[in-house]
Design an enzyme around this catalytic site. Sequence first.
Site, mmCIF file in Angstrom:
data_model
loop_
_atom_site.group_PDB
_atom_site.id
_atom_site.type_symbol
_atom_site.label_atom_id
_atom_site.label_comp_id
_atom_site.label_asym_id
_atom_site.label_seq_id
_atom_site.Cartn_x
_atom_site.Cartn_y
_atom_site.Cartn_z
ATOM 1 C CG HIS A 267 -0.212 1.070 -4.860
ATOM 2 N ND1 HIS A 267 -1.302 1.244 -4.049
ATOM 3 C CD2 HIS A 267 0.094 -0.247 -4.781
ATOM 4 C CE1 HIS A 267 -1.641 0.077 -3.499
ATOM 5 N NE2 HIS A 267 -0.800 -0.855 -3.942
ATOM 6 C CD GLU A 268 2.462 -2.172 -6.978
ATOM 7 O OE1 GLU A 268 2.981 -2.853 -6.074
ATOM 8 O OE2 GLU A 268 1.240 -2.225 -7.266
ATOM 9 C CG HIS A 271 3.341 -2.465 -1.842
ATOM 10 N ND1 HIS A 271 2.693 -2.860 -0.689
ATOM 11 C CD2 HIS A 271 2.370 -2.364 -2.792
ATOM 12 C CE1 HIS A 271 1.387 -2.995 -0.949
ATOM 13 N NE2 HIS A 271 1.171 -2.696 -2.215
ATOM 14 C CD GLU A 297 -2.559 -2.890 -0.842
ATOM 15 O OE1 GLU A 297 -3.059 -1.853 -1.302
ATOM 16 O OE2 GLU A 297 -1.721 -3.564 -1.479
HETATM 17 ZN ZN ZN Z 1 -0.722 -2.843 -3.176
#
Ligand code: ZN
Length: 504
Positions: A267-268, A271, A297
Amino acid sequence: MMDQSVTEAVAKLRELEEKRAALYHAMGVVNYDALTAAPKDTAEGRGRTMGVLSGMEYELTTGAETVAVLDVLMAHIAELDEQTAREVQLMKKANEQISRIPAEEYTAYSVLVNDAQSVWQRAKNENDFAAFEPYLEKIVAYNRTFAGYYNPDMKPYDALLNEYEEGMTMEVLDGFFENLRAVIVPLLRRVMAAPAIDDSFLHRSYPIEKQRVLSDMLMEVLGIDRSHCSIGETEHPFTDGFNNKDVRITTHYHEHELASSMYSVIHEGGHAIYELGCEDRFNYTAAAGGVSMGIHESQSRFFENIIGRSRAFIGFLFPKIREMFPEQLADVDAEMFYRAVNKAEPSLIRTESDELTYALHIMVRYEIEKRLIDGSLAVHDLPAAWNALYREYLGIDVPDDRSGCLQDSHWSGGAIGYFPSYALGSAYGAQMLHCMEAELPGLWEQVAAGNLAPVKEWLREHIHRYASLYAPGELFERACGKFDAAHFAAYLTDKYTALYGLKD
Ligand code: ZN
């Protein structure tokens, strides 16, 4: 040909932007240090430093020199190139927002939020909503007032939404959430009636030292250059991007939760890929970095869920994971692993929820925020409203406020209007997948071979490289046409119908 005064004003603007970027960089590093390496009792000096730096930032954004430069450039905006014009607009927006809030209210609010965060932490630990209630009442009142300062022509909650997702409105979100709920609630009911998925093997003992090696492997598969992106360890995972060559992500290891850090890193990492993919020309300007929470997101969730929880990707990854944990996963195969990391069930805690039920957690918060801001719900009645919505949307009873309305930190930090971005991100991502599949026919074969380059290239080309050049809605439309939540609903329906063997 631009006249001399405009050329000079552009040069002056760039100088101001670079100073502002330097202050953000410094404050970002101080904050990152506080969350990672700083010893426990060091808040005092850091508080003073942050006070001085944010004062400088306030002065830089609102000062007479900035106002004069912006006045010249706003009068000549049509003559500026696309990027410079956007920088002027973003600086102008920042200037207006800060200067509209009277200085004494701004200071009082900062003090309130600072106190509220520690009160919330204690209230959560002690399951004591009454302790937090007076603080939240004030935060809601301030946000209602600030909404009028931000944008007096909008409904108050729309003005707050606009702070996190430029251009977003309740009208769009009401339709979005209503359609989504109409699909997810019955789908979840059918999932719950199907035989449960066994994910017990994910909770065996996975030594943290080895999980760190897994993180390194994931960063490699994601193609993230470690000389421009580090992994730290914090209580709550997050990403900080200082510029497109210096990004920090963090994770948190739990010995008995293999999937927890694994999916935090992916997830990160999503980003980070966004921040690292911005073009150099935006560095140190007001248009640097990802454009909004919702678009950010969409990128993190794209890698975490759409890629990271796909059968193709798990098929590639699982043999490598089993090599790292041969004993723990001796009796597990890729299909079992795929099913386990996608297991769906109603739960109490948003951050631990699955891809299917996640949006329902967001809808509860959205409904409550709307009612708090329009005054139809008093803060005192928040726990009861929260519990009723969890029953209605997720079909579960909330046993206490700690695992109910006190679970998230957002409201204590003053962030009202932030939650919807999470769900929007998922829906944006599903539509991006739809466009990507049409343009890249062999996409999933590549993913199954562990080659994420085509996916990253598509996202870089359509999203990442533009940094904050376009407003989120415009950026999205240029990449994949008009936003239509039906793509997300179809994605969830297809995935969970197959996963649980549901028949129509
Ligand atoms: Zn996030």
